[in-house]
Design a protein around this motif. Sequence first.
Motif, PDB file in Angstrom:
ATOM      1  N   TYR A 177       0.662  -1.091  -0.038  1.00  0.00           N
ATOM      2  CA  TYR A 177      -0.052   0.179   0.011  1.00  0.00           C
ATOM      3  C   TYR A 177       1.040   1.311   0.001  1.00  0.00           C
ATOM      4  O   TYR A 177       2.051   1.089   0.472  1.00  0.00           O
ATOM      5  CB  TYR A 177      -0.727   0.211   1.171  1.00  0.00           C
ATOM      6  N   PRO A 203     -12.788   6.752   2.961  1.00  0.00           N
ATOM      7  CA  PRO A 203     -12.915   5.358   2.617  1.00  0.00           C
ATOM      8  C   PRO A 203     -14.521   5.037   2.046  1.00  0.00           C
ATOM      9  O   PRO A 203     -14.508   3.991   1.364  1.00  0.00           O
ATOM     10  CB  PRO A 203     -12.412   4.610   3.633  1.00  0.00           C
ATOM     11  N   TYR A 211     -10.133   6.550  -7.398  1.00  0.00           N
ATOM     12  CA  TYR A 211      -9.218   5.573  -6.840  1.00  0.00           C
ATOM     13  C   TYR A 211      -9.729   5.467  -5.366  1.00  0.00           C
ATOM     14  O   TYR A 211      -9.469   6.594  -4.593  1.00  0.00           O
ATOM     15  CB  TYR A 211      -7.501   5.802  -7.198  1.00  0.00           C
ATOM     16  N   PRO A 212      -9.827   4.302  -4.740  1.00  0.00           N
ATOM     17  CA  PRO A 212     -10.423   4.175  -3.328  1.00  0.00           C
ATOM     18  C   PRO A 212      -9.197   4.312  -2.490  1.00  0.00           C
ATOM     19  O   PRO A 212      -7.932   4.078  -2.655  1.00  0.00           O
ATOM     20  CB  PRO A 212     -10.730   2.721  -3.653  1.00  0.00           C
ATOM     21  N   ILE A 213      -9.739   5.001  -1.338  1.00  0.00           N
ATOM     22  CA  ILE A 213      -9.038   5.251  -0.312  1.00  0.00           C
ATOM     23  C   ILE A 213      -9.145   4.132   0.802  1.00  0.00           C
ATOM     24  O   ILE A 213     -10.274   3.770   1.060  1.00  0.00           O
ATOM     25  CB  ILE A 213      -9.115   6.456   0.471  1.00  0.00           C
ATOM     26  N   GLU A 214      -8.126   3.503   1.509  1.00  0.00           N
ATOM     27  CA  GLU A 214      -8.504   2.503   2.369  1.00  0.00           C
ATOM     28  C   GLU A 214      -8.552   2.940   3.797  1.00  0.00           C
ATOM     29  O   GLU A 214      -9.183   2.314   4.643  1.00  0.00           O
ATOM     30  CB  GLU A 214      -7.236   1.301   2.313  1.00  0.00           C
ATOM     31  N   ARG A 227      -3.782   4.135   0.134  1.00  0.00           N
ATOM     32  CA  ARG A 227      -4.248   3.266  -1.056  1.00  0.00           C
ATOM     33  C   ARG A 227      -3.565   2.204  -1.287  1.00  0.00           C
ATOM     34  O   ARG A 227      -2.397   2.051  -0.933  1.00  0.00           O
ATOM     35  CB  ARG A 227      -4.381   4.537  -2.211  1.00  0.00           C
ATOM     36  N   ASN A 228      -4.087   1.306  -2.112  1.00  0.00           N
ATOM     37  CA  ASN A 228      -3.457   0.456  -2.766  1.00  0.00           C
ATOM     38  C   ASN A 228      -2.250   0.923  -3.696  1.00  0.00           C
ATOM     39  O   ASN A 228      -2.590   1.880  -4.375  1.00  0.00           O
ATOM     40  CB  ASN A 228      -4.146  -0.485  -3.703  1.00  0.00           C
ATOM     41  N   LYS A 304      -8.750   6.603 -12.914  1.00  0.00           N
ATOM     42  CA  LYS A 304      -8.685   6.458 -11.378  1.00  0.00           C
ATOM     43  C   LYS A 304      -8.346   7.956 -10.919  1.00  0.00           C
ATOM     44  O   LYS A 304      -7.093   7.875 -11.089  1.00  0.00           O
ATOM     45  CB  LYS A 304      -8.224   5.268 -10.708  1.00  0.00           C
ATOM     46  N   LEU A 306      -6.878  10.590  -8.231  1.00  0.00           N
ATOM     47  CA  LEU A 306      -6.285  10.565  -7.060  1.00  0.00           C
ATOM     48  C   LEU A 306      -6.118  11.713  -6.207  1.00  0.00           C
ATOM     49  O   LEU A 306      -6.776  12.813  -6.696  1.00  0.00           O
ATOM     50  CB  LEU A 306      -4.494  10.137  -7.250  1.00  0.00           C
TER      51      LEU A 306
END
Length: 518
Positions: A177, A203, A211-214, A227-228, A304, A306
């Motif tokens: 990550y 998230p 782009y997803p946030i963990e 993020r990944n 995606k 950011l």
Amino acid sequence: MATIERDKSGKVNLDDTTTIYCSIEHAQSIGDHVEYTLKVQRGLANSDKAWTSKKRYSDFVALDTALSITGITLPLPPKKVFGNFDREFVAERKQGLQQYMNVVLSQPFLSSCVHTKRFLDENNYNLNWQELALQQVAMFFRSEPKWEVVEPLPDIGWRIRKRYFNIRPGELPKERYLLAWCEHGPDQFLSDKDVAAIMRLLPSFGHPYLYPIEFGYANDTGGLAIRNFFEKGTLRDLICKAKPKTAFLKKYCSPKSVISLPCQLIKVLARQILDIVKYLHDKHVPYGHLHSCNIIVTADNKVKLLDIENSLLGLPSFYRPFIVEFKKINTLELVDVYCFGHVLFEMTFGRPLRTPTCDNFPPQCPAEIRSVLESILTSEACKNGLPNIGDLLLHPLFSDVVLPAAQQKPTIKIPSKLKEAIKTAKDQIENRLQEEQKEVHQIRRRSKAAAHHSSEEEKKKRRKSKKKSVAEDELNDNQPKSCESPKPEKKTTISEAVTSELSVTTSAIPPALPPESK
């Protein structure tokens, strides 16, 4: 030296994107070396934020060595073993060093890097931000022990105060990550409590082109997002054929080879970018940070986006030094439109536009793309006003692009009270931008007026006017003086002329003088 800039709460309140100007005022021999006095100023609109700095030639050499990572050949005057103190040589070197600084400060990537900032403003840029970021990350890991640092990724981004780390969850040691930590910026108008709350919500945000946030976290110093780690890097990595872990200056300033994207792919990617940016603005989530390093392109050609957290943390846009020059780019939506023009330019030509505007595009530019670029990046467009995102979506370049059905439903849910705080902060961000644009515009008007006044043409006009005035004064001095205003000339008849010849006149008394008083 410059003073450390802090706000009332004691936080450093310095906009790292503000343009810095440098002029070498004079040089003098001090013992065994020559000392150059630099006058440095931060921003056109901040004339009170100016200072002097003393530098030796060896300091310029050290700066040039640090910037050599870029691969750009800079015009640093060469060393000389003998005759270093000769007056003519010192004057010539001073001129050469000024030219060197002009080139460095004209390059956006070079002028914004920590090496240049530290050279000109040591007081505000003498910290080890990598170490400070690691301390904050270590404090975060105490409350979230599931994460471990694999390695720091120094200097992979352009922001001086933003630092990156490769991390992994303890139970999945092979997963990677990316953690990005950044201090609060000068546009942070949300309270620390509200920033922490919105970062925890990130998230839950979902969109096919986001782009997803963990994990999101913030404290009173800054915030972080996890993020990944995307192994292929960003859109700029794709264009520059660069590895994402390489230092920013090395991979982007002078890439060995670049690619421009096919027209059809540009249409698809640009359409997706407009879609996600419009969605954010419709949801009143401020962005303002669109550029090719904040865009990822997946293997199936999906965008995606950011760094959605940047505006929430108060960070200014990369293109802010360009944007402050144009009063019509005065909202975050128009900021994103302007930045979109730069992204479109970079995808089309395989290189970033390093100037605020462009009025002549390469001939190989497709007509449809040229039309969009001209509506955003030309001097006339920036002066008179840009289209909004809705207008761009109706342009023929994008209107016929059919996006695939979204497998993920867009979701952004923010509590009403927090939403109002974000809208207020957005207005304050725009107000700060507009105030700076107004100040820059006023200073440029005064500078233009002063330049016009001191131009050779105006000097000639003033000299000509002065000569004419002097000539008129001399002519008036040579004419007879009278206490009365001159009487209109009277026409003489024939009989009056004969009488005049027979009369006795006294030539010693001019006719314009009044009769003697009795």
